[in-house]
Write an enzyme that holds these catalytic residues in place. Structure first.
Site, PDB file in Angstrom:
ATOM      1  CE  LYS A   1      71.236   8.012  67.224  1.00  0.00           C
ATOM      2  NZ  LYS A   1      71.419   6.607  66.972  1.00  0.00           N
TER       3      LYS A   1
HETATM    4  P1  FBP Z   1      67.483   3.429  64.563  1.00  0.00           P
HETATM    5  O1  FBP Z   1      66.693   3.950  65.722  1.00  0.00           O
HETATM    6  O2  FBP Z   1      66.609   3.056  63.414  1.00  0.00           O
HETATM    7  O3  FBP Z   1      68.439   2.330  64.986  1.00  0.00           O
HETATM    8  O4  FBP Z   1      68.346   4.660  64.033  1.00  0.00           O
HETATM    9  C1  FBP Z   1      69.388   5.211  64.773  1.00  0.00           C
HETATM   10  C2  FBP Z   1      70.648   5.205  63.950  1.00  0.00           C
HETATM   11  O5  FBP Z   1      71.767   5.683  64.661  1.00  0.00           O
HETATM   12  C3  FBP Z   1      70.532   5.997  62.657  1.00  0.00           C
HETATM   13  O6  FBP Z   1      70.838   7.341  62.817  1.00  0.00           O
HETATM   14  C4  FBP Z   1      71.503   5.275  61.787  1.00  0.00           C
HETATM   15  O7  FBP Z   1      71.143   5.324  60.442  1.00  0.00           O
HETATM   16  C5  FBP Z   1      71.424   3.868  62.268  1.00  0.00           C
HETATM   17  O8  FBP Z   1      70.946   3.890  63.581  1.00  0.00           O
HETATM   18  C6  FBP Z   1      72.777   3.214  62.234  1.00  0.00           C
HETATM   19  O9  FBP Z   1      72.623   1.933  62.766  1.00  0.00           O
HETATM   20  P2  FBP Z   1      73.755   0.845  62.713  1.00  0.00           P
HETATM   21  O10 FBP Z   1      75.018   1.540  62.327  1.00  0.00           O
HETATM   22  O11 FBP Z   1      73.813   0.252  64.076  1.00  0.00           O
HETATM   23  O12 FBP Z   1      73.298  -0.135  61.707  1.00  0.00           O
END
Ligand code: FBP
Length: 261
Positions: free
Chosen positions: A177
């Site tokens: 991801k």
């Molecule tokens: P979003 O689609 O809301 O960005 O979520 C994906 C994700 O990977 C979540 O699993 C995680 O909480 C968040 O993004 C972490 O985002 P970052 O570390 O970039 O703030």
């Protein structure tokens, strides 16, 4: 890398992971505009949509809410995670073992690796244990492959994202991801760098329907295998409308226009 096409978290070769670990990663602030979503049941309800192949949550939410949804939702247990209160170099505590995730019904496990962090070495060693234990339980491993740290200010540069997808392949993930690297070409390169492993886009903060769906269309055109998304779905008033559109783009190869009609 396993062949995960028969896994419950894959539909027609693609994946749509609905992520809801934000209460840990970002804090309750992410729910400020949608306070009703503080109740995890509301997001589990959203995950019953056919477009969603699994919900990604931390152990505590899985223990409390998955039992009521186990017939309708597939579960990905996120094994590590850290709060936004932590101010150090990027790192993530391992909060759940693969064994316990399997015990509570996980169909897959997830793990964040911050390549480039001063903690990369220990995180990679933790990942090794997770990946090998997941093989014993036949559970696909999704890596949140997020290069960041002292030396990496911009974590979405094309070269950084292709490194992120390759790193996940090399370390034995089944799905990487990654953040969107800004263009279809850059995404296509990140996908090529991952060989046969599936690469999915990380959702990001909420945008308009059109902007979001057309970015996902670009990811699919680039050879990506879907998406792991949180805020761009459950922060919306009507998550069903966006999931209907994503279903068209991800599984039926529709254009953004057709999907949003
Ligand atoms: P979003 O689609 O809301 O960005 O979520 C994906 C994700 O990977 C979540 O699993 C995680 O909480 C968040 O993004 C972490 O985002 P970052 O570390 O970039 O703030």
């Amino acid at each position: 890398m396993l062949d995960i096409d028969d896994s419950p978290i894959v539909r027609d070769g693609n994946v749509l992971i609905l992520a809801m670990d934000h209460g840990l990663e970002h804090g309750p602030v992410d729910f400020a505009d949608v306070p009703e979503k503080l109740d995890p049941s509301t997001v589990f309800e959203t995950a019953t949509h056919d477009a969603v192949t699994c919900i990604a949550v931390q152990k505590g939410v899985a223990e409390g809410y998955y039992p009521s949804y186990e017939d309708d939702v597939n579960l990905l247990v996120k094994l590590n995670g850290t709060s936004n209160l932590w101010m150090g170099e990027p790192d993530s505590a391992v909060n759940c073992s693969v064994e316990y995730a399997a015990e509570i019904g996980a169909d897959a496990v997830g793990f964040t690796l911050y390549g480039g962090s001063n903690h990369e070495v220990e995180m990679a060693e933790e990942f090794r244990e997770v990946q090998e234990a997941a093989r014993e339980h036949d559970l696909p491993v999704v890596m949140w492959s997020y290069p960041r740290g002292q030396g990496l200010k911009n974590d979405t540069k094309p070269g950084t994202i292709s490194y992120a997808s390759r790193l996940a392949l090399e370390l034995g993930a089944d799905v990487a991801k990654v953040k969107y690297p800004g263009s279809r070409e850059a995404m296509a390169h990140a996908v090529r760098c991952a060989g046969d492993m599936k690469v999915v886009m990380s959702g990001g903060s909420k945008t308009t329907d059109r902007e979001f769906v057309s970015t996902v269309e670009g990811v699919m055109d680039a050879g990506g295998h879907g998406l792991a998304v949180g805020r761009n779905v459950w922060q919306r008033e009507d998550p069903t409308r966006i999931l209907d559109a994503l279903e068209g783009v991800i599984y039926r190869g529709e254009t953004t226009d057709a999907a949003l009609e």
